[in-house]
Scaffold this motif. Structure first.
Motif: not given
Length: 123
Positions: A46-48, A57-61, A103-105
């Motif tokens: 799983e991406f965290v 470009r910081v991103d989180y689940i 892109k997600p997911p």
């Protein structure tokens, strides 16, 4: 030799904190996005979180937003994952990753993986 080496995992009680580190060596890392993934046996990895070396470009689940913070220190080729308010469901092997943003997911297309570090959160 290109390497990503994680450290900082361990056993912590629920509500506690840990800081994971990922040291990148043996290559030119500035063009890669860096991230953290986690894996629980029997489930997909799983991406965290992800970040660029510029700090952008910081991103989180969603499940870690407000509790985890990813950061990078380009001068040290090191990426960190600060984990606060840990929950038992955060228990997993955490992997450092280098690649490109997607892109997600998926969020990242990973080229290099670290060996993983175990994080165990007791209730």
């Amino acid at each position: 030799q290109v390497q990503l080496v994680e450290s900082g995992g361990g056993l912590v009680q629920a509500g506690g904190s840990l800081r994971l580190s990922c040291a990148a060596s043996g290559g030119t890392w500035s063009s890669y996005a860096m991230g953290w993934f986690r894996h629980v046996p029997g489930r997909e990895r799983e991406f965290v979180a992800h970040i660029l070396w510029t700090g952008n470009r910081v991103d989180y689940i969603d499940s870690v937003k407000g509790r985890f913070t990813i950061s990078s220190v380009s001068a040290r080729n090191t990426v960190y994952l600060h984990m606060n308010s840990l929950k038992p469901e955060d228990t997993a092997v955490y992997y450092c990753a280098a690649g490109s943003l997607t892109k997600p997911p998926q969020r990242m297309s990973v080229i290099y993986w670290g060996q993983g570090t175990q994080v165990t959160v007791s209730s």
